[in-house]
Design an enzyme around this catalytic site. Sequence first.
Site, PDB file in Angstrom:
ATOM      1  CD  GLU A 192       1.134  56.641 -27.494  1.00 52.75           C
ATOM      2  OE1 GLU A 192       1.405  58.249 -27.287  1.00 52.75           O
ATOM      3  OE2 GLU A 192       0.768  56.686 -29.258  1.00 52.75           O
ATOM      4  CD1 TRP A 245      -2.627  63.151 -26.745  1.00 52.49           C
ATOM      5  CD2 TRP A 245      -1.093  64.866 -26.938  1.00 52.49           C
ATOM      6  NE1 TRP A 245      -1.274  63.120 -28.398  1.00 52.49           N
ATOM      7  CE2 TRP A 245      -0.766  64.397 -27.943  1.00 52.49           C
ATOM      8  CE3 TRP A 245       0.351  65.921 -26.510  1.00 52.49           C
ATOM      9  CZ2 TRP A 245       0.515  64.595 -29.060  1.00 52.49           C
ATOM     10  CZ3 TRP A 245       1.386  66.102 -27.052  1.00 52.49           C
ATOM     11  CH2 TRP A 245       1.220  65.107 -28.609  1.00 52.49           C
ATOM     12  CG  ASN A 263      -2.038  58.186 -31.207  1.00 53.74           C
ATOM     13  OD1 ASN A 263      -1.361  59.448 -30.901  1.00 53.74           O
ATOM     14  ND2 ASN A 263      -2.332  57.223 -30.666  1.00 53.74           N
ATOM     15  CG  ASP A 305       2.028  58.010 -33.182  1.00 53.38           C
ATOM     16  OD1 ASP A 305       0.912  58.407 -32.678  1.00 53.38           O
ATOM     17  OD2 ASP A 305       3.158  58.192 -32.186  1.00 53.38           O
ATOM     18  CD1 TRP A 477      13.442  69.497 -32.396  1.00 51.19           C
ATOM     19  CD2 TRP A 477      11.409  68.092 -32.432  1.00 51.19           C
ATOM     20  NE1 TRP A 477      13.651  67.624 -33.193  1.00 51.19           N
ATOM     21  CE2 TRP A 477      12.148  67.252 -32.847  1.00 51.19           C
ATOM     22  CE3 TRP A 477       9.920  67.423 -32.392  1.00 51.19           C
ATOM     23  CZ2 TRP A 477      12.123  65.724 -33.433  1.00 51.19           C
ATOM     24  CZ3 TRP A 477      10.067  66.033 -32.881  1.00 51.19           C
ATOM     25  CH2 TRP A 477      10.324  65.746 -33.077  1.00 51.19           C
TER      26      TRP A 477
END
Lengths: 574, 206
Positions: A192, A245, A263, A305, A477
């Site tokens: 980003e 990552w 992304n 994304d 999550w």
Amino acid sequence: MKKSRFAALLGMMVVPAVCGAIEYKPVTHERLVSPEPENWLMAKGNYYGWNYSSLEQINTRNVRRLVPVWSYSTGVGSGHEAPALVNNGVMFVTTPYNQVLALNAKTGELIWKYKREFPEGFGALHVTSRGVALWGDKVYFANLDCVLTALDAKTGSIVWESEVCDWKEGAYITSVPHVVKGKVFIGPSGGEFGIRGNLQAFDAETGKRAWQRYSVPAPGEPGSETWPQEGRWKDAWKIGGGTMWMQGNYDPKTDLLYWGVGNGSPWFGDQRPGDNLYVASVLALNPNDGNIKGHFQYHWNDSWDWAGMNAPTLIEVERDGKKVPSLVTPQRNGYMYWLDRQDDGRIDYVRGVPYVKQNVFKSLNAEGRPTYNEQHKPGTGKQATYCPSLWGGKDWPYESYNPKTGMMYVPINDNHCMSLEGKVQERVPGQWSAGVDIPDIKLLVDKNPAWIGGIQAWDVNTGQTVWKEKYEKSWNWGSILSTGGGLIFAGGTSDRVFRAYDAKTGRQLWQFKTNSGIIAPPTSFAVDGIQYIAVTSGWGVDAAFVQGLMHDLSGWEPKQVAQGGVIWVFALQD
Amino acid sequence: MHAGTGNRIDPDRDADDELGTCGCTRRSLLAGALALTLAPLQVAAQNEPSARNARPRPGDRLVFSDGERAGQPVSVADLAIGVAPRFAYPADAATQTVRDGSRLNQVLLVRLEDKDISDQTRPHSAEGVVAYSAICTHYGCPVTLMHENKRAVICNCHGSTFDAGNNGEITVGPATRRLAILPIKSVDGALIVAAPFIGRLGPPQE
């Protein structure tokens, strides 16, 4: 005074560290290829990425007797995303804020602690960590501020440090390092912030960089033809994203690394017209030199994304009576893929099906390339809605493959969409430049969504789901651990609960309410013949961000889940 | 209890801390780490005060930190109400040295309508311009956005929002610490530092 202390430090060089309390068993290639059941030597438990323990002392018949036997406060808040690695009774856990803890895995006593202060003025999008890697007598930890550190596994003292990236540019590291045959692999974050994604290999003994592989090719390199060659966007490759990552998986038979690519940057594909290899792809890499031996791109010209950073799981899938070396992966774009992996690195598409509500792909062709519903593709000055939202059908948490059931267990989030409109954001080093400002990222959910988070159990051979769990009023999550005892363990919900399910049926058999929400992967190990389950509870990062949004959008409680990390270790009550 | 706390040996720190359960001293544990032996010299050099990384001082002039006018003085007329923050560094008035040696010296400048400036903040403002630390107190990202209310500033990493009209107080988390304000004054239209930062800089270091 300073001079004399420096002299004293020089003198210390020759003084051996005397620290005989810990029997530490060096980690070798053979041990990583065939980890002992009682140990958990890498983040996902084995090179294939299974997140599976063959231990069966804790099983479907007795899991009701599971109780906590020790816990340990990490002393920090924010999102705890690291699994507990265990080597011969020594546990290693990392936490946010550049911290590594080494603990006696049986008793919970602290053996050593490493903590590195952030440099003055340091900033990063996240301050989390996803764990350590083990090799020889060392522990490898990637600091958020772009420094890879080798620690003495017995003492926690620093053996070497190597610079991986420049945090002032907006790069940072949350990833767990990965080790194959004496090389330590690490990929910085920063998609980003206009970081050009790359993976780097370091010599495990010396810290010297062996190679660096960019995921976005420079002009003239293979794949560069999928990036603008001229005109306004001709330099898009320099800030093209594709950060690597999440750690990869490895096939020791073919000596190939499989690594996911994130992304595109900025998020809007019309600012980098073309397919944009190798964004949103999986790469097959030669671990010795970083050369690309094969690839598969999940979707071209990423505009959502939907990072492809999750490396696929290596499984031998039964097809027509034969076991076929495969890659199976639920991707953030909402599709579940079956791919064939060839010995030379080629990756061939077999099948792809949506596993959550997905309104962007019209179809996949014989090569797995999607065609798009263009009205659901946001662009520069073009607002569009799409499902799933940028957090995907599944974000980074680990799926698990259990060879006993032949099932893959996938933590999922369904029934969420997003509205985005891009703009041109000039890149200033260290500043967000994704092409949309944070306040303009609009999560869309029903006012009263029936459910969002859940678990899906897929039979990898038939390609069908066997059972599903759905969480009312919570996202999921959490990573999933499956075991030889016929269980899966999962946290991930906002109610702070850690659960065990029957792996075959999905029936919940046990639960325990922890201090905070669980977003770290559970692991299992044994010491002195006793099986343990370990998990760190410490809510934060995107789970906390989205929970706040859900409170505002749908009234979900609580707005803020309690934060603060605690390592929990469970065993059967006598 | 800390072994290897920090990546460098701090020569000014007591090197005899006891380590955990294994009974080794910090001193002996660090032995054999050849790479570390050069580190103290680097730290000593970094610890020397320098004009570039000294915090803003009264009399410093504010200059643009980036863009085409980087290094040039910022004046009140360069700032308009309702637009995104402009970023600046303080520069030593006598030597013109720009204090860009530390990211913590970066300052955000916004211009507000007079009605939006609180009585507490007004003495620190200059013709409607207020200056704050540009570093978000959540995770340290730069605070780059102006709220549509033309009064609050927003961090573009996680949306923490700070009231620029009222001492940098938090209006929306996740940040838990307000932005430090830098008192400024206007001298012939130029923006000058009036006093050191009031408040703590950057995120808490857990």
